[in-house]
Write a protein that holds these residues in place. Structure first.
Motif: not given
Length: 459
Positions: A37-42, A69-78, A80-82
């Protein structure tokens, strides 16, 4: 009339456990419906393990990243794995994926996305969400949880964290390394589920980095001033900051499922299951991961998936255990544990327990890399390790050999006999094992007599 699907297996929740189970089951020949019901990957991919470790990594980069930039790194990491956890991938494997909230409509049917699913077996893998405690005034104050903190665009001037467990301490260090003032409020002891001596190594390091930690301190009320400052009232005085993070624990996601309609017994901690993870009241239903009411770790959900797949697909008996489950707090230094604590081992085995320790300061690789802060400890009963804790660099990697030994009931000699590359941090485990045998070999009068006798007869 709603379309009816009749798969072998219906999985509710596309987090770590649900995805592992879906991928394994469909590739073994079962028909699978996966509902999310929400996001794949939980939580793990989107709000937990992945973003938190990415933020910690960003704070340790040289030179340090800006907060944005740190938060952008977080989003980019997600991002890549998504793809690995995506709907497209699982549909490509042959899984029917429904993106909607599920609810039971009878003991053997679930409704989601305008469809009725009548499966042979159901697995509840709905995970958990942040628990928000009943603190006076909190409902009127903007606060963060692990589900929202990674959306911050601007660096907090002063982050107040309520909760000194793994999430709270990891976020404390990450934000301190990114230049924030950080205060942690913990009602008991920080990292309280870990060995107290080993946890103190980590706590003292974080204090040394400038993190203010108030232990045995309760948050009694929260207010917000006209200029936006947030104040937490405690028994030891007020603490004022710019942002507030709530990190006091987790709450299992079961409310939307209508479990009573399905005849599935449950409590606030999760579905009531047996050791086989099967519902005690509805034999068509299983629960895994956080929903099963046990340890709340991503790797436990994956382990549970492997347990239930034996029963559901192959009809084989399978039971989950917890004595071999490791966990890690990814601060620097890291804190890792597996098996029994020293206190529990002494309570169970009394004087038949040996505790062996080895400091990182004595390891050549640690000296060479300047990572000498920390300690490793193993608890041994009748020649077998029953517990281990490591506080130090790469503890999450180093704990693996003890997890292997405990899971397979290996003797400590198996670790002592292992040849490890020099110089490596992994040598600390071999040295621990060697320390168990050293007094038996080098301080034994009998061994010395045997050696002298043999030497007289050798040519």
């Amino acid at each position: 009339m709603a379309e009816e699907l009749k798969p072998d297996l219906c999985i509710i929740g596309a987090g770590s456990g649900g995805l592992s189970l879906a991928a394994g089951a469909v590739q073994m020949g079962a028909s699978v419906v996966l509902i999310e019901g929400h996001k794949m990957g939980g939580d793990c991919l989107n709000y937990g393990c992945v973003p938190s470790k990415a933020l910690l990594g960003a704070g340790r980069m040289v030179p340090p990243l800006s907060y944005a930039d740190a938060q952008a790194h977080v989003r980019a990491t997600i991002e890549k794995i998504e793809p690995h956890d995506s709907q497209d991938r699982f549909e490509g494997l042959g899984v029917t994926v429904l993106r909607d909230w599920a609810r039971f409509t009878s003991p053997r049917t679930v409704e989601a996305g305008g469809r009725t699913i009548r499966a042979r077996r159901f697995v509840i893998a709905t995970g958990s969400r942040p628990f928000v405690p009943p603190i006076d005034g909190l409902e009127d104050v903007p606060y963060l949880t692990n589900e929202t903190i990674f959306d911050l665009a601007e660096k907090p001037d002063h982050l107040i964290i309520i909760g000194g467990g793994p999430i709270g301490m990891e976020m404390a260090q990450a934000h301190r390394q990114l230049g924030c003032e950080v205060t942690v409020i913990e009602g008991a002891k920080a990292l309280g589920r870990d060995d107290p001596d080993m946890a103190e190594i980590v706590v003292q390091h974080l204090r040394g980095q400038g993190i203010t930690l108030h232990e045995n301190t309760s948050a009694q009320a929260v207010t917000r001033s006209a200029d936006g400052k947030i104040t937490v009232e405690t028994g030891q005085g007020p603490i004022t900051g710019s942002h507030l993070l709530i990190a006091v624990g987790r709450k299992v996601n079961l409310a939307q499922l209508d479990l009573d309609t399905a005849g599935v017994e449950h409590t606030g901690k999760g579905v009531t299951v047996g050791a086989n993870l099967r519902s005690v009241s509805n034999r068509r239903v299983y629960a895994i991961g956080d929903a099963a009411g046990g340890l709340h770790f991503t790797h436990v959900a994956g382990y549970h998936a492997g347990v239930v797949i034996r029963s559901i697909l192959l009809g084989l008996p399978a039971k989950a255990r917890t004595d071999h489950i490791p966990w890690v707090t990814y601060t620097e230094p890291e804190l890792a544990h597996v098996g029994m604590s020293e206190a529990d081992a002494r309570a169970k085995y009394g004087g038949a327990v040996e505790v062996i320790t080895q400091p990182f300061a004595g390891m050549d690789r640690a000296i060479a890399t300047g990572q000498t802060e920390g300690l490793a400890k193993v608890i041994v009963h009748q020649g077998r390790p029953v517990g281990a804790t490591i506080a130090g660099p790469q503890a999450g990697e180093l704990i693996g050999i003890w997890a292997l030994a405990i899971a397979n009931s290996l003797k400590i000699s198996a670790v002592a006999n292992t040849v490890l590359p020099y110089p490596s941090l992994g040598e600390i485990n071999k040295r621990l094992a060697g320390s168990y045998f050293s007094p038996r070999l080098f301080e034994s009068a009998m061994v010395k007599r045997v050696v002298r006798t043999v030497q007289r007869f050798l040519p």
